[in-house]
Motif scaffolding. Structure first.
Motif, PDB file in Angstrom:
ATOM      1  N   GLU A  40       0.834  -1.201   0.000  1.00  0.00           N
ATOM      2  CA  GLU A  40       0.000   0.000   0.000  1.00  0.00           C
ATOM      3  C   GLU A  40       0.870   1.253   0.000  1.00  0.00           C
ATOM      4  N   LEU A  41       1.935   1.252   0.795  1.00  0.00           N
ATOM      5  CA  LEU A  41       2.861   2.389   0.797  1.00  0.00           C
ATOM      6  C   LEU A  41       3.505   2.582  -0.569  1.00  0.00           C
ATOM      7  N   MET A  42       3.888   1.488  -1.189  1.00  0.00           N
ATOM      8  CA  MET A  42       4.495   1.580  -2.518  1.00  0.00           C
ATOM      9  C   MET A  42       3.493   2.114  -3.529  1.00  0.00           C
ATOM     10  N   GLY A  43       2.235   1.694  -3.399  1.00  0.00           N
ATOM     11  CA  GLY A  43       1.191   2.192  -4.296  1.00  0.00           C
ATOM     12  C   GLY A  43       0.947   3.676  -4.110  1.00  0.00           C
ATOM     13  N   MET A  44       0.975   4.132  -2.850  1.00  0.00           N
ATOM     14  CA  MET A  44       0.800   5.563  -2.584  1.00  0.00           C
ATOM     15  C   MET A  44       1.970   6.360  -3.149  1.00  0.00           C
ATOM     16  N   ALA A  45       3.165   5.831  -3.025  1.00  0.00           N
ATOM     17  CA  ALA A  45       4.333   6.525  -3.572  1.00  0.00           C
ATOM     18  C   ALA A  45       4.260   6.592  -5.080  1.00  0.00           C
ATOM     19  N   ALA A  46       3.791   5.534  -5.700  1.00  0.00           N
ATOM     20  CA  ALA A  46       3.706   5.497  -7.160  1.00  0.00           C
ATOM     21  C   ALA A  46       2.642   6.459  -7.686  1.00  0.00           C
ATOM     22  N   SER A  47       1.600   6.692  -6.877  1.00  0.00           N
ATOM     23  CA  SER A  47       0.518   7.588  -7.329  1.00  0.00           C
ATOM     24  C   SER A  47       0.649   8.981  -6.709  1.00  0.00           C
TER      25      SER A  47
END
Length: 119
Positions: free
Chosen positions: A108-115
């Motif tokens: 989820e953290l990686m997804g937030m960073a990507a978006s």
């Protein structure tokens, strides 16, 4: 089991391997429970955490090959104790759930960073 896509961080790789170990341990404990009354059955266990601990104490995970960290079934010469196996099964299930939550939080953290933090 090799991942379909390479995981971007050592932490994700270790969590993935720990999930594999927990799954394999669940199978070993289930076999131990199923064969509790069989005097010729050789109890099984899983080797994973000891190797991981060795690496954490002195070696870098970046230098370790994934094959050297793969969980393995091993013979467990301990005495058969059905009540301890049942407790170990419950503890392993809880451990597996905790690992899944950690993996989901990291992804989820990686997804937030990507978006860029947008949903």
């Amino acid at each position: 089991m090799a991942p379909i896509l390479p995981l971007p961080s050592a932490a994700l790789q270790v969590v993935s391997l720990a999930l594999d170990a927990a799954g394999l341990r669940h199978q070993a404990i289930a076999a131990n429970i199923a064969n509790a009354g069989n005097p010729t059955y050789q109890r099984r266990g899983v080797s994973f955490e000891a190797r991981l601990r060795e690496l954490a104490d002195g070696a870098s995970l970046a230098g370790a090959s994934t094959a050297s960290l793969q969980p393995r079934l091993v013979n467990d010469n301990g005495a058969a104790a059905l009540d301890q196996d049942v407790a170990a099964m419950a503890a392993n299930a809880l451990h597996f759930q905790t690992l899944l939550k950690a993996l989901n939080a990291e992804l989820e953290l990686m997804g937030m960073a990507a978006s860029d933090g947008r949903r």
